[in-house]
Design a protein around this motif. Sequence first.
Motif, PDB file in Angstrom:
ATOM      1  N   LEU A 108       0.830  -1.205   0.000  1.00 50.65           N
ATOM      2  CA  LEU A 108       0.000   0.000   0.000  1.00 50.65           C
ATOM      3  C   LEU A 108       0.862   1.252   0.000  1.00 50.65           C
ATOM      4  CD1 LEU A 108      -2.953   0.988   0.158  1.00 50.65           C
ATOM      5  CD2 LEU A 108      -2.716   1.026   2.642  1.00 50.65           C
ATOM      6  N   VAL A 109       1.883   1.270   0.866  1.00 53.37           N
ATOM      7  CA  VAL A 109       2.790   2.424   0.953  1.00 53.37           C
ATOM      8  C   VAL A 109       3.554   2.605  -0.355  1.00 53.37           C
ATOM      9  CG1 VAL A 109       4.891   3.289   2.076  1.00 53.37           C
ATOM     10  CG2 VAL A 109       3.040   2.356   3.463  1.00 53.37           C
ATOM     11  N   ALA A 110       4.031   1.488  -0.938  1.00 50.17           N
ATOM     12  CA  ALA A 110       4.776   1.557  -2.199  1.00 50.17           C
ATOM     13  C   ALA A 110       3.899   2.130  -3.317  1.00 50.17           C
ATOM     14  CB  ALA A 110       5.275   0.166  -2.584  1.00 50.17           C
ATOM     15  N   GLY A 111       2.639   1.710  -3.354  1.00 52.30           N
ATOM     16  CA  GLY A 111       1.717   2.221  -4.361  1.00 52.30           C
ATOM     17  C   GLY A 111       1.449   3.710  -4.200  1.00 52.30           C
ATOM     18  N   VAL A 112       1.228   4.144  -2.954  1.00 54.78           N
ATOM     19  CA  VAL A 112       0.969   5.571  -2.681  1.00 54.78           C
ATOM     20  C   VAL A 112       2.198   6.410  -2.996  1.00 54.78           C
ATOM     21  CG1 VAL A 112       0.461   7.248  -0.869  1.00 54.78           C
ATOM     22  CG2 VAL A 112      -0.810   5.106  -0.958  1.00 54.78           C
ATOM     23  N   LEU A 113       3.366   5.961  -2.551  1.00 51.19           N
ATOM     24  CA  LEU A 113       4.607   6.699  -2.803  1.00 51.19           C
ATOM     25  C   LEU A 113       4.922   6.767  -4.294  1.00 51.19           C
ATOM     26  CD1 LEU A 113       6.964   5.458   0.077  1.00 51.19           C
ATOM     27  CD2 LEU A 113       5.802   7.661  -0.105  1.00 51.19           C
ATOM     28  N   GLY A 114       4.674   5.656  -5.006  1.00 53.97           N
ATOM     29  CA  GLY A 114       4.905   5.636  -6.443  1.00 53.97           C
ATOM     30  C   GLY A 114       4.003   6.613  -7.174  1.00 53.97           C
ATOM     31  N   PHE A 115       2.769   6.784  -6.663  1.00 53.89           N
ATOM     32  CA  PHE A 115       1.832   7.723  -7.283  1.00 53.89           C
ATOM     33  C   PHE A 115       2.188   9.169  -6.928  1.00 53.89           C
ATOM     34  CE2 PHE A 115      -2.145  10.186  -7.204  1.00 53.89           C
ATOM     35  CZ  PHE A 115      -2.576   9.983  -8.508  1.00 53.89           C
ATOM     36  N   VAL A 116       2.514   9.410  -5.649  1.00 51.85           N
ATOM     37  CA  VAL A 116       2.821  10.778  -5.192  1.00 51.85           C
ATOM     38  C   VAL A 116       4.161  11.255  -5.748  1.00 51.85           C
ATOM     39  CG1 VAL A 116       3.272  12.218  -3.164  1.00 51.85           C
ATOM     40  CG2 VAL A 116       1.430  10.531  -3.106  1.00 51.85           C
ATOM     41  N   PHE A 117       5.170  10.391  -5.669  1.00 50.54           N
ATOM     42  CA  PHE A 117       6.506  10.762  -6.148  1.00 50.54           C
ATOM     43  C   PHE A 117       6.776  10.063  -7.481  1.00 50.54           C
ATOM     44  CE2 PHE A 117       6.637  10.892  -1.477  1.00 50.54           C
ATOM     45  CZ  PHE A 117       6.999  12.218  -1.270  1.00 50.54           C
ATOM     46  N   SER A 118       5.939  10.343  -8.457  1.00 44.61           N
ATOM     47  CA  SER A 118       6.039   9.664  -9.751  1.00 44.61           C
ATOM     48  C   SER A 118       7.349   9.967 -10.465  1.00 44.61           C
ATOM     49  CB  SER A 118       4.850  10.053 -10.633  1.00 44.61           C
ATOM     50  OG  SER A 118       4.769  11.465 -10.771  1.00 44.61           O
ATOM     51  N   ASP A 119       7.872  11.190 -10.286  1.00 47.03           N
ATOM     52  CA  ASP A 119       9.132  11.551 -10.942  1.00 47.03           C
ATOM     53  C   ASP A 119      10.290  10.721 -10.398  1.00 47.03           C
ATOM     54  OD1 ASP A 119       7.877  13.422 -12.498  1.00 47.03           O
ATOM     55  OD2 ASP A 119       8.276  15.101 -11.136  1.00 47.03           O
ATOM     56  N   LYS A 120      10.333  10.561  -9.064  1.00 44.70           N
ATOM     57  CA  LYS A 120      11.393   9.759  -8.453  1.00 44.70           C
ATOM     58  C   LYS A 120      11.232   8.284  -8.818  1.00 44.70           C
ATOM     59  CE  LYS A 120      12.476  12.751  -4.515  1.00 44.70           C
ATOM     60  NZ  LYS A 120      12.584  12.848  -3.040  1.00 44.70           N
ATOM     61  N   ALA A 121       9.973   7.841  -8.892  1.00 46.79           N
ATOM     62  CA  ALA A 121       9.712   6.454  -9.294  1.00 46.79           C
ATOM     63  C   ALA A 121      10.167   6.221 -10.725  1.00 46.79           C
ATOM     64  CB  ALA A 121       8.224   6.149  -9.158  1.00 46.79           C
ATOM     65  N   ARG A 122       9.940   7.205 -11.577  1.00 43.35           N
ATOM     66  CA  ARG A 122      10.386   7.119 -12.976  1.00 43.35           C
ATOM     67  C   ARG A 122      11.905   7.045 -13.045  1.00 43.35           C
ATOM     68  NH1 ARG A 122       8.226   9.382 -18.060  1.00 43.35           N
ATOM     69  NH2 ARG A 122       9.966   9.685 -19.497  1.00 43.35           N
ATOM     70  N   GLY A 123      12.572   7.845 -12.200  1.00 43.84           N
ATOM     71  CA  GLY A 123      14.040   7.822 -12.160  1.00 43.84           C
ATOM     72  C   GLY A 123      14.570   6.475 -11.712  1.00 43.84           C
ATOM     73  N   LYS A 124      13.877   5.858 -10.739  1.00 44.35           N
ATOM     74  CA  LYS A 124      14.293   4.537 -10.248  1.00 44.35           C
ATOM     75  C   LYS A 124      14.102   3.478 -11.326  1.00 44.35           C
ATOM     76  CE  LYS A 124      15.810   1.807  -7.041  1.00 44.35           C
ATOM     77  NZ  LYS A 124      17.209   1.909  -6.595  1.00 44.35           N
ATOM     78  N   VAL A 125      12.981   3.567 -12.052  1.00 44.47           N
ATOM     79  CA  VAL A 125      12.726   2.626 -13.149  1.00 44.47           C
ATOM     80  C   VAL A 125      13.793   2.787 -14.227  1.00 44.47           C
ATOM     81  CG1 VAL A 125      11.133   2.059 -15.031  1.00 44.47           C
ATOM     82  CG2 VAL A 125      10.252   2.465 -12.736  1.00 44.47           C
ATOM     83  N   SER A 126      14.153   4.031 -14.520  1.00 49.13           N
ATOM     84  CA  SER A 126      15.205   4.308 -15.507  1.00 49.13           C
ATOM     85  C   SER A 126      16.532   3.707 -15.074  1.00 49.13           C
ATOM     86  CB  SER A 126      15.344   5.826 -15.694  1.00 49.13           C
ATOM     87  OG  SER A 126      16.375   6.111 -16.610  1.00 49.13           O
ATOM     88  N   GLU A 127      16.828   3.822 -13.779  1.00 52.74           N
ATOM     89  CA  GLU A 127      18.071   3.249 -13.233  1.00 52.74           C
ATOM     90  C   GLU A 127      18.082   1.724 -13.369  1.00 52.74           C
ATOM     91  OE1 GLU A 127      20.045   2.783  -8.809  1.00 52.74           O
ATOM     92  OE2 GLU A 127      18.915   4.619  -9.248  1.00 52.74           O
ATOM     93  N   ILE A 128      16.951   1.095 -13.102  1.00 51.20           N
ATOM     94  CA  ILE A 128      16.847  -0.366 -13.211  1.00 51.20           C
ATOM     95  C   ILE A 128      17.002  -0.819 -14.659  1.00 51.20           C
ATOM     96  CG2 ILE A 128      15.275  -2.325 -12.950  1.00 51.20           C
ATOM     97  CD1 ILE A 128      14.108  -0.861 -10.503  1.00 51.20           C
ATOM     98  N   ILE A 129      16.346  -0.102 -15.579  1.00 51.27           N
ATOM     99  CA  ILE A 129      16.430  -0.458 -17.003  1.00 51.27           C
ATOM    100  C   ILE A 129      17.852  -0.288 -17.520  1.00 51.27           C
ATOM    101  CG2 ILE A 129      15.723   0.258 -19.324  1.00 51.27           C
ATOM    102  CD1 ILE A 129      12.939   0.798 -18.206  1.00 51.27           C
ATOM    103  N   ASN A 130      18.515   0.798 -17.135  1.00 60.19           N
ATOM    104  CA  ASN A 130      19.909   1.015 -17.567  1.00 60.19           C
ATOM    105  C   ASN A 130      20.826  -0.075 -17.019  1.00 60.19           C
ATOM    106  OD1 ASN A 130      19.346   3.339 -19.044  1.00 60.19           O
ATOM    107  ND2 ASN A 130      19.648   4.695 -17.295  1.00 60.19           N
TER     108      ASN A 130
END
Length: 282
Positions: A108-130
Amino acid sequence: MARRGAGGPHGEDFSFVSPLVKAVLFLFNALFWVMSMVMVAVGVYARLLKHAEAALACLAVDPAVLLLVVGVLTFLITFCGCVGSLRENICLLQTFSICLTIVFLLQLVAGVLGFVFSDKARGKVSEIINGAIVHYRDDLDLQNLIDFGQKEFSCCGGVSYKDWSQNMYFNCTATNPSRERCSVPFSCCLQDTHEAVINTMCGQGMQARSYLEASAFIYTNGCIDKLVNWIHSNLFLLGGIALGLAVPQLVGILLAQILINQIRDQIKLQLYNQQHRADPWY
Protein backbone atom coordinates in the motif's frame (compact mmCIF):
# COMPACT_ATOMS: atom_id res chain seq x y z
CA MET A 1 -29.11 -27.42 45.49
CA ALA A 2 -29.58 -28.66 41.89
CA ARG A 3 -26.47 -29.61 39.96
CA ARG A 4 -25.67 -28.03 36.60
CA GLY A 5 -25.35 -30.10 33.45
CA ALA A 6 -22.03 -31.82 32.96
CA GLY A 7 -19.38 -29.53 31.52
CA GLY A 8 -20.82 -26.25 32.82
CA PRO A 9 -22.44 -23.88 30.31
CA HIS A 10 -21.18 -26.06 27.43
CA GLY A 11 -20.82 -29.81 27.06
CA GLU A 12 -17.44 -31.54 27.22
CA ASP A 13 -17.50 -32.10 23.46
CA PHE A 14 -18.28 -28.48 22.66
CA SER A 15 -15.59 -26.49 20.81
CA PHE A 16 -15.44 -22.80 19.95
CA VAL A 17 -13.01 -23.57 17.09
CA SER A 18 -14.91 -23.72 13.81
CA PRO A 19 -13.77 -26.63 11.60
CA LEU A 20 -14.80 -24.59 8.54
CA VAL A 21 -12.58 -21.59 9.43
CA LYS A 22 -9.73 -23.91 10.29
CA ALA A 23 -10.06 -25.89 7.03
CA VAL A 24 -10.39 -22.80 4.80
CA LEU A 25 -7.35 -21.13 6.38
CA PHE A 26 -5.31 -24.34 6.05
CA LEU A 27 -6.25 -24.86 2.38
CA PHE A 28 -5.66 -21.15 1.66
CA ASN A 29 -2.12 -21.39 3.04
CA ALA A 30 -1.43 -24.83 1.58
CA LEU A 31 -2.16 -23.54 -1.93
CA PHE A 32 0.29 -20.63 -1.62
CA TRP A 33 2.76 -22.88 0.21
CA VAL A 34 2.92 -25.23 -2.78
CA MET A 35 3.21 -22.26 -5.16
CA SER A 36 6.09 -20.84 -3.10
CA MET A 37 7.96 -24.17 -3.23
CA VAL A 38 7.59 -24.20 -7.03
CA MET A 39 8.92 -20.61 -7.19
CA VAL A 40 11.93 -21.49 -5.02
CA ALA A 41 12.65 -24.61 -7.10
CA VAL A 42 12.49 -22.66 -10.38
CA GLY A 43 14.64 -19.86 -8.93
CA VAL A 44 17.30 -22.27 -7.64
CA TYR A 45 17.33 -24.17 -10.95
CA ALA A 46 17.72 -20.92 -12.91
CA ARG A 47 20.60 -19.80 -10.67
CA LEU A 48 22.44 -23.13 -10.95
CA LEU A 49 22.32 -23.00 -14.74
CA LYS A 50 24.22 -19.72 -14.83
CA HIS A 51 27.95 -19.18 -14.71
CA ALA A 52 29.09 -18.01 -11.26
CA GLU A 53 30.85 -14.89 -12.60
CA ALA A 54 27.89 -13.75 -14.67
CA ALA A 55 25.43 -14.51 -11.88
CA LEU A 56 27.35 -12.39 -9.36
CA ALA A 57 27.85 -9.54 -11.84
CA CYS A 58 24.13 -8.95 -12.36
CA LEU A 59 22.78 -10.11 -9.00
CA ALA A 60 20.71 -6.94 -8.48
CA VAL A 61 18.78 -7.32 -11.76
CA ASP A 62 18.51 -11.12 -11.86
CA PRO A 63 14.87 -12.33 -12.25
CA ALA A 64 15.87 -15.65 -10.64
CA VAL A 65 16.94 -13.83 -7.45
CA LEU A 66 13.62 -11.98 -7.33
CA LEU A 67 11.79 -15.28 -7.76
CA LEU A 68 13.86 -16.84 -4.97
CA VAL A 69 13.30 -13.97 -2.53
CA VAL A 70 9.53 -13.84 -3.12
CA GLY A 71 9.32 -17.65 -2.98
CA VAL A 72 11.24 -17.94 0.32
CA LEU A 73 9.22 -15.17 2.00
CA THR A 74 5.94 -16.69 0.80
CA PHE A 75 7.09 -20.14 1.97
CA LEU A 76 7.91 -18.91 5.49
CA ILE A 77 4.71 -16.91 5.89
CA THR A 78 2.41 -19.64 4.58
CA PHE A 79 4.28 -22.26 6.63
CA CYS A 80 3.26 -20.36 9.78
CA GLY A 81 -0.33 -20.18 8.53
CA CYS A 82 -0.47 -23.86 7.54
CA VAL A 83 1.01 -25.32 10.72
CA GLY A 84 -0.66 -22.71 12.92
CA SER A 85 -4.14 -23.52 11.63
CA LEU A 86 -3.54 -27.28 11.64
CA ARG A 87 -2.11 -27.37 15.18
CA GLU A 88 -4.23 -24.45 16.47
CA ASN A 89 -1.03 -22.67 17.49
CA ILE A 90 -1.71 -19.05 18.47
CA CYS A 91 1.97 -18.01 18.20
CA LEU A 92 2.30 -19.21 14.59
CA LEU A 93 -1.07 -17.75 13.63
CA GLN A 94 -0.11 -14.38 15.08
CA THR A 95 3.21 -14.49 13.21
CA PHE A 96 1.33 -15.29 10.00
CA SER A 97 -1.18 -12.48 10.57
CA ILE A 98 1.48 -9.89 11.46
CA CYS A 99 3.72 -10.79 8.49
CA LEU A 100 0.77 -10.66 6.09
CA THR A 101 -0.29 -7.28 7.52
CA ILE A 102 3.26 -5.92 7.06
CA VAL A 103 3.36 -7.16 3.45
CA PHE A 104 -0.04 -5.59 2.74
CA LEU A 105 1.00 -2.25 4.29
CA LEU A 106 4.30 -2.23 2.39
CA GLN A 107 2.44 -2.77 -0.89
CA LEU A 108 0.00 0.00 0.00
CA VAL A 109 2.79 2.42 0.95
CA ALA A 110 4.78 1.56 -2.20
CA GLY A 111 1.72 2.22 -4.36
CA VAL A 112 0.97 5.57 -2.68
CA LEU A 113 4.61 6.70 -2.80
CA GLY A 114 4.90 5.64 -6.44
CA PHE A 115 1.83 7.72 -7.28
CA VAL A 116 2.82 10.78 -5.19
CA PHE A 117 6.51 10.76 -6.15
CA SER A 118 6.04 9.66 -9.75
CA ASP A 119 9.13 11.55 -10.94
CA LYS A 120 11.39 9.76 -8.45
CA ALA A 121 9.71 6.45 -9.29
CA ARG A 122 10.39 7.12 -12.98
CA GLY A 123 14.04 7.82 -12.16
CA LYS A 124 14.29 4.54 -10.25
CA VAL A 125 12.73 2.63 -13.15
CA SER A 126 15.20 4.31 -15.51
CA GLU A 127 18.07 3.25 -13.23
CA ILE A 128 16.85 -0.37 -13.21
CA ILE A 129 16.43 -0.46 -17.00
CA ASN A 130 19.91 1.01 -17.57
CA GLY A 131 21.36 -1.58 -15.19
CA ALA A 132 19.57 -4.31 -17.13
CA ILE A 133 20.96 -2.96 -20.43
CA VAL A 134 24.51 -3.10 -19.04
CA HIS A 135 24.12 -6.79 -18.10
CA TYR A 136 22.07 -7.79 -21.17
CA ARG A 137 24.55 -10.40 -22.41
CA ASP A 138 25.51 -11.63 -18.93
CA ASP A 139 22.21 -13.29 -18.04
CA LEU A 140 20.02 -15.29 -20.42
CA ASP A 141 16.89 -14.84 -18.27
CA LEU A 142 17.42 -11.07 -18.18
CA GLN A 143 18.10 -11.04 -21.91
CA ASN A 144 14.84 -12.84 -22.65
CA LEU A 145 12.95 -10.50 -20.30
CA ILE A 146 14.33 -7.38 -22.05
CA ASP A 147 13.64 -8.82 -25.50
CA PHE A 148 10.07 -9.62 -24.47
CA GLY A 149 9.56 -6.08 -23.10
CA GLN A 150 10.96 -4.37 -26.19
CA LYS A 151 8.81 -6.49 -28.50
CA GLU A 152 5.68 -6.10 -26.39
CA PHE A 153 5.97 -2.30 -26.01
CA SER A 154 7.54 -1.69 -29.45
CA CYS A 155 10.46 0.21 -27.93
CA CYS A 156 14.24 0.15 -27.75
CA GLY A 157 16.47 1.09 -24.80
CA GLY A 158 15.51 3.22 -21.81
CA VAL A 159 15.07 6.73 -23.26
CA SER A 160 16.11 5.93 -26.84
CA TYR A 161 17.82 3.24 -28.91
CA LYS A 162 21.19 4.92 -28.30
CA ASP A 163 21.04 3.79 -24.65
CA TRP A 164 22.37 0.45 -25.87
CA SER A 165 25.77 2.08 -26.11
CA GLN A 166 25.98 1.52 -22.33
CA ASN A 167 26.43 -2.19 -23.01
CA MET A 168 30.05 -3.23 -23.61
CA TYR A 169 29.10 -5.33 -26.64
CA PHE A 170 26.91 -2.67 -28.29
CA ASN A 171 29.12 0.28 -27.28
CA CYS A 172 29.66 2.65 -30.18
CA THR A 173 33.21 3.80 -29.39
CA ALA A 174 35.89 3.23 -32.02
CA THR A 175 37.95 1.07 -29.63
CA ASN A 176 35.17 -1.51 -29.18
CA PRO A 177 36.31 -4.74 -30.93
CA SER A 178 32.87 -6.41 -30.68
CA ARG A 179 31.13 -7.47 -33.89
CA GLU A 180 27.95 -5.94 -32.39
CA ARG A 181 29.54 -2.49 -32.11
CA CYS A 182 26.97 0.31 -32.64
CA SER A 183 24.18 -2.27 -32.93
CA VAL A 184 20.97 -2.91 -31.00
CA PRO A 185 19.30 -6.24 -30.08
CA PHE A 186 17.06 -7.87 -32.69
CA SER A 187 14.05 -7.22 -30.40
CA CYS A 188 14.38 -3.51 -31.30
CA CYS A 189 13.69 -4.23 -34.98
CA LEU A 190 10.37 -3.51 -36.62
CA GLN A 191 8.48 -6.79 -36.71
CA ASP A 192 7.63 -8.28 -40.07
CA THR A 193 4.82 -10.81 -39.72
CA HIS A 194 5.69 -12.32 -43.11
CA GLU A 195 9.21 -13.32 -42.05
CA ALA A 196 9.45 -17.06 -41.41
CA VAL A 197 12.91 -16.76 -39.83
CA ILE A 198 13.89 -13.95 -37.43
CA ASN A 199 16.87 -11.91 -38.61
CA THR A 200 18.93 -11.54 -35.42
CA MET A 201 21.37 -9.16 -37.17
CA CYS A 202 18.70 -6.64 -38.18
CA GLY A 203 19.95 -4.12 -35.61
CA GLN A 204 23.51 -4.04 -36.98
CA GLY A 205 25.03 -0.53 -36.93
CA MET A 206 21.75 1.21 -36.07
CA GLN A 207 23.24 3.42 -33.34
CA ALA A 208 25.44 5.09 -35.96
CA ARG A 209 22.34 6.19 -37.89
CA SER A 210 20.16 9.21 -37.18
CA TYR A 211 16.71 8.86 -35.63
CA LEU A 212 15.04 9.31 -39.02
CA GLU A 213 17.21 6.73 -40.75
CA ALA A 214 17.03 4.23 -37.91
CA SER A 215 13.23 4.54 -37.58
CA ALA A 216 12.85 2.76 -40.92
CA PHE A 217 14.36 -0.39 -39.41
CA ILE A 218 13.98 -0.29 -35.62
CA TYR A 219 11.90 1.23 -32.82
CA THR A 220 13.66 4.43 -31.80
CA ASN A 221 11.47 5.42 -28.82
CA GLY A 222 12.60 4.36 -25.35
CA CYS A 223 10.74 1.85 -23.18
CA ILE A 224 10.32 4.19 -20.19
CA ASP A 225 7.88 6.52 -21.98
CA LYS A 226 6.09 3.53 -23.49
CA LEU A 227 5.76 1.92 -20.06
CA VAL A 228 4.43 5.14 -18.49
CA ASN A 229 1.89 5.54 -21.30
CA TRP A 230 0.82 1.91 -20.90
CA ILE A 231 0.31 2.41 -17.14
CA HIS A 232 -1.82 5.52 -17.73
CA SER A 233 -3.90 3.64 -20.31
CA ASN A 234 -4.44 0.58 -18.09
CA LEU A 235 -5.12 2.06 -14.66
CA PHE A 236 -8.31 0.01 -14.24
CA LEU A 237 -6.46 -3.19 -15.12
CA LEU A 238 -3.65 -2.39 -12.66
CA GLY A 239 -6.23 -1.49 -10.03
CA GLY A 240 -7.91 -4.86 -10.57
CA ILE A 241 -4.56 -6.66 -10.21
CA ALA A 242 -3.79 -4.72 -7.03
CA LEU A 243 -7.24 -5.61 -5.66
CA GLY A 244 -6.69 -9.23 -6.64
CA LEU A 245 -3.46 -9.26 -4.60
CA ALA A 246 -4.97 -7.40 -1.65
CA VAL A 247 -8.16 -9.46 -1.22
CA PRO A 248 -6.43 -12.83 -0.47
CA GLN A 249 -4.13 -11.08 2.00
CA LEU A 250 -7.03 -9.42 3.82
CA VAL A 251 -8.99 -12.68 3.82
CA GLY A 252 -5.97 -14.48 5.29
CA ILE A 253 -5.56 -11.86 8.02
CA LEU A 254 -9.29 -11.95 8.85
CA LEU A 255 -9.44 -15.77 9.03
CA ALA A 256 -6.30 -15.91 11.17
CA GLN A 257 -7.72 -13.40 13.66
CA ILE A 258 -11.06 -15.23 13.83
CA LEU A 259 -9.29 -18.54 14.48
CA ILE A 260 -7.01 -16.96 17.12
CA ASN A 261 -10.04 -15.60 19.01
CA GLN A 262 -11.80 -18.98 18.76
CA ILE A 263 -8.72 -20.81 20.10
CA ARG A 264 -8.49 -18.36 23.03
CA ASP A 265 -12.15 -18.91 23.84
CA GLN A 266 -11.59 -22.67 23.67
CA ILE A 267 -8.63 -22.42 26.07
CA LYS A 268 -10.77 -20.43 28.51
CA LEU A 269 -13.50 -23.06 28.27
CA GLN A 270 -11.03 -25.87 28.96
CA LEU A 271 -9.61 -24.03 31.99
CA TYR A 272 -13.16 -23.41 33.23
CA ASN A 273 -14.05 -27.11 32.87
CA GLN A 274 -10.83 -28.21 34.60
CA GLN A 275 -11.44 -25.87 37.55
CA HIS A 276 -15.00 -27.10 38.09
CA ARG A 277 -14.70 -30.79 37.18
CA ALA A 278 -13.84 -31.75 40.79
CA ASP A 279 -16.67 -29.61 42.23
CA PRO A 280 -19.52 -31.98 43.36
CA TRP A 281 -22.06 -29.16 42.97
CA TYR A 282 -20.81 -28.24 39.46
